[in-house]
Design an enzyme around this catalytic site. Structure first.
Site, PDB file in Angstrom:
ATOM      1  N   ASP A 299      27.301  49.263  87.717  1.00 24.47           N
ATOM      2  CA  ASP A 299      27.538  50.172  88.860  1.00 24.47           C
ATOM      3  C   ASP A 299      26.638  49.703  90.011  1.00 24.47           C
ATOM      4  O   ASP A 299      27.015  49.743  91.168  1.00 24.47           O
ATOM      5  CB  ASP A 299      27.119  51.614  88.505  1.00 24.47           C
ATOM      6  CG  ASP A 299      28.004  52.250  87.443  1.00 24.47           C
ATOM      7  OD1 ASP A 299      29.229  51.985  87.446  1.00 24.47           O
ATOM      8  OD2 ASP A 299      27.467  53.007  86.603  1.00 24.47           O
TER       9      ASP A 299
ATOM     10  N   HIS B  65      25.019  52.585  85.507  1.00 34.61           N
ATOM     11  CA  HIS B  65      25.162  51.474  84.588  1.00 34.61           C
ATOM     12  C   HIS B  65      24.711  50.249  85.368  1.00 34.61           C
ATOM     13  O   HIS B  65      24.773  50.227  86.604  1.00 34.61           O
ATOM     14  CB  HIS B  65      26.623  51.258  84.187  1.00 34.61           C
ATOM     15  CG  HIS B  65      27.211  52.390  83.425  1.00 34.61           C
ATOM     16  ND1 HIS B  65      28.278  53.118  83.875  1.00 34.61           N
ATOM     17  CD2 HIS B  65      26.862  52.937  82.248  1.00 34.61           C
ATOM     18  CE1 HIS B  65      28.577  54.054  83.004  1.00 34.61           C
ATOM     19  NE2 HIS B  65      27.734  53.959  82.002  1.00 34.61           N
TER      20      HIS B  65
HETATM   21  C1  XLS Z   1      27.641  58.525  77.191  1.00 28.34           C
HETATM   22  C2  XLS Z   1      26.769  57.829  78.163  1.00 28.34           C
HETATM   23  C3  XLS Z   1      27.595  57.201  79.207  1.00 28.34           C
HETATM   24  C4  XLS Z   1      26.864  56.419  80.201  1.00 28.34           C
HETATM   25  C5  XLS Z   1      25.398  56.211  80.061  1.00 28.34           C
HETATM   26  O1  XLS Z   1      27.688  59.771  77.216  1.00 28.34           O
HETATM   27  O2  XLS Z   1      25.927  58.762  78.820  1.00 28.34           O
HETATM   28  O3  XLS Z   1      28.287  58.271  79.843  1.00 28.34           O
HETATM   29  O4  XLS Z   1      27.498  55.226  80.051  1.00 28.34           O
HETATM   30  O5  XLS Z   1      25.181  55.210  79.176  1.00 28.34           O
END
Ligand code: XLS
Ligand code: MG
Length: 346
Positions: free
Chosen positions: A54, A51
């Site tokens: 992150d 993210h």
């Molecule tokens: C939902 C998404 C989440 C992450 C990636 O499954 O993959 O897990 O935030 O956006």
């Protein structure tokens, strides 16, 4: 016979989670980011997915210069460890401005916030040397239908995607559909919706998708068919393999732990479409059970990778010739049994 290609694996820092759920607090002490990075290579993974926050914690209050500096520092660490950044995803479901949605909020200031945050996410992706922006549209949906104008929300989504595509000519958007949760209904619930809205953007060839096994199951669909459908458009750019036991909250279970045959079929679909040959990664978007002890904290990830590799052997050793003879004879009952017995092993 062309040499069978090998797959590269990936997970995100959020996949090493502390066991909190809507009914109870964390049960494991948070591990450091460094610890999580160290686990990655140790257990045969090649990339980490991020993210935006992150990669650069607490980014909302930071200057572009500070964000670039921290992202560059992270890139240096990743390079030193031989770890690639698979993608960066804007986390548009925590900030108060995303309470009523991000790109589709009824409040234009909140929509503007979401687009600005997405541009910052693109800047971070650049520093991490990935062109992939994953858009899990967590809060783009409604609790009650009358609170939003779903037709206008399609326009809002296209407007947001276009702003990102216009901001940077090299990035690709990979929409990760999910039918619900946290919303009662999400606006982009399936791969079909993701690929359809891509066609409304200013540059459809730069808008593709990501399939998550559990999200397809929650939509009542078969993940293997969703993989084939996305690949028919050449637009499966990322993949979150996991599992789901029926229509309930998103479980992010280890890959193959409930639907082993579906997992086998998902890998058959990846193989026949050459997924991975153009640099795509297999990511496991899985979470440990709340009961998992700290000494077993990586098992859901290492088990998912192990199951994938065992099933890949099963796919590659499946007697396709005999199977096709049964198909030609429309003897699907025998074919069904052949698959089951192949999976069970002699
Ligand atoms: C939902 C998404 C989440 C992450 C990636 O499954 O993959 O897990 O935030 O956006
Ligand atoms: Mg996911």
């Amino acid at each position: 016979m062309a040499k069978a290609h090998s797959y590269k694996f990936c997970f995100g820092p959020w996949n090493i989670s502390e066991g909190q759920d809507p009914y109870g607090p964390p049960v494991r002490q948070p591990q450091t980011f460094d610890w999580k990075l160290a686990q990655l290579k140790k257990h045969g993974f090649d990339a980490m997915m991020f993210h935006d926050d992150d990669a650069v914690p607490n980014l909302d209050g930071k200057s572009a210069k500070q964000i670039a500096k921290e992202a560059r520092e992270l890139k240096k660490r990743l390079d030193g460890l031989g770890i690639a950044a698979e993608m960066v995803a804007p986390r548009l479901w925590f900030h108060p401005n995303t309470i009523d949605g991000a790109y589709t909020s009824n409040d234009p200031k909140c929509r503007a916030y979401a687009i600005e945050r997405s541009k910052v996410c693109i800047d971070i992706a650049h520093e991490l040397d990935t062109d992939l922006i994953v858009l899990w549209l967590a809060r783009e949906g409604s609790y009650i239908r009358e609170s939003k104008n779903a037709r206008r929300c399609v326009d809002y989504l296209v407007e947001a995607f276009d702003k990102m595509l216009g901001y940077d000519k090299s990035i690709r958007l990979s929409i990760e559909p999910k039918p619900n949760e946290p919303m009662d209904h999400a606006y982009i619930p399936t791969i079909g919706h993701a690929l359809a809205i891509a066609q409304l953007t200013r540059d459809p060839k730069r808008v593709g998708c990501l399939i998550e096994s559990a999200h397809a199951i929650l939509a009542g669909l078969d993940p293997a068919d969703e993989i084939d459908f996305a690949c028919a458009f050449g637009k499966l750019w990322s993949l979150h393999l996991n599992d789901q036991n029926g229509l309930k909250y998103d479980q992010d279970r280890p890959f193959g732990c409930t639907n082993l045959r579906s997992a086998f079929d998902q890998i058959r679909a990846l193989e026949r479409n050459g997924y991975g040959k153009r640099g795509e990664y297999v990511c496991f978007d899985v979470h440990p059970f709340r009961t998992t002890k700290e000494e077993h904290w990586l098992d859901h990830l290492t088990n998912s990778r192990r199951t994938f590799l065992r099933l890949l052997e099963k796919v590659r050793s499946f007697d396709e010739k005999s199977a096709q003879a049964l198909v030609a004879d429309r003897n699907y009952q025998a074919l069904d049994q052949m698959v089951i017995e192949h999976l069970m092993g002699k």
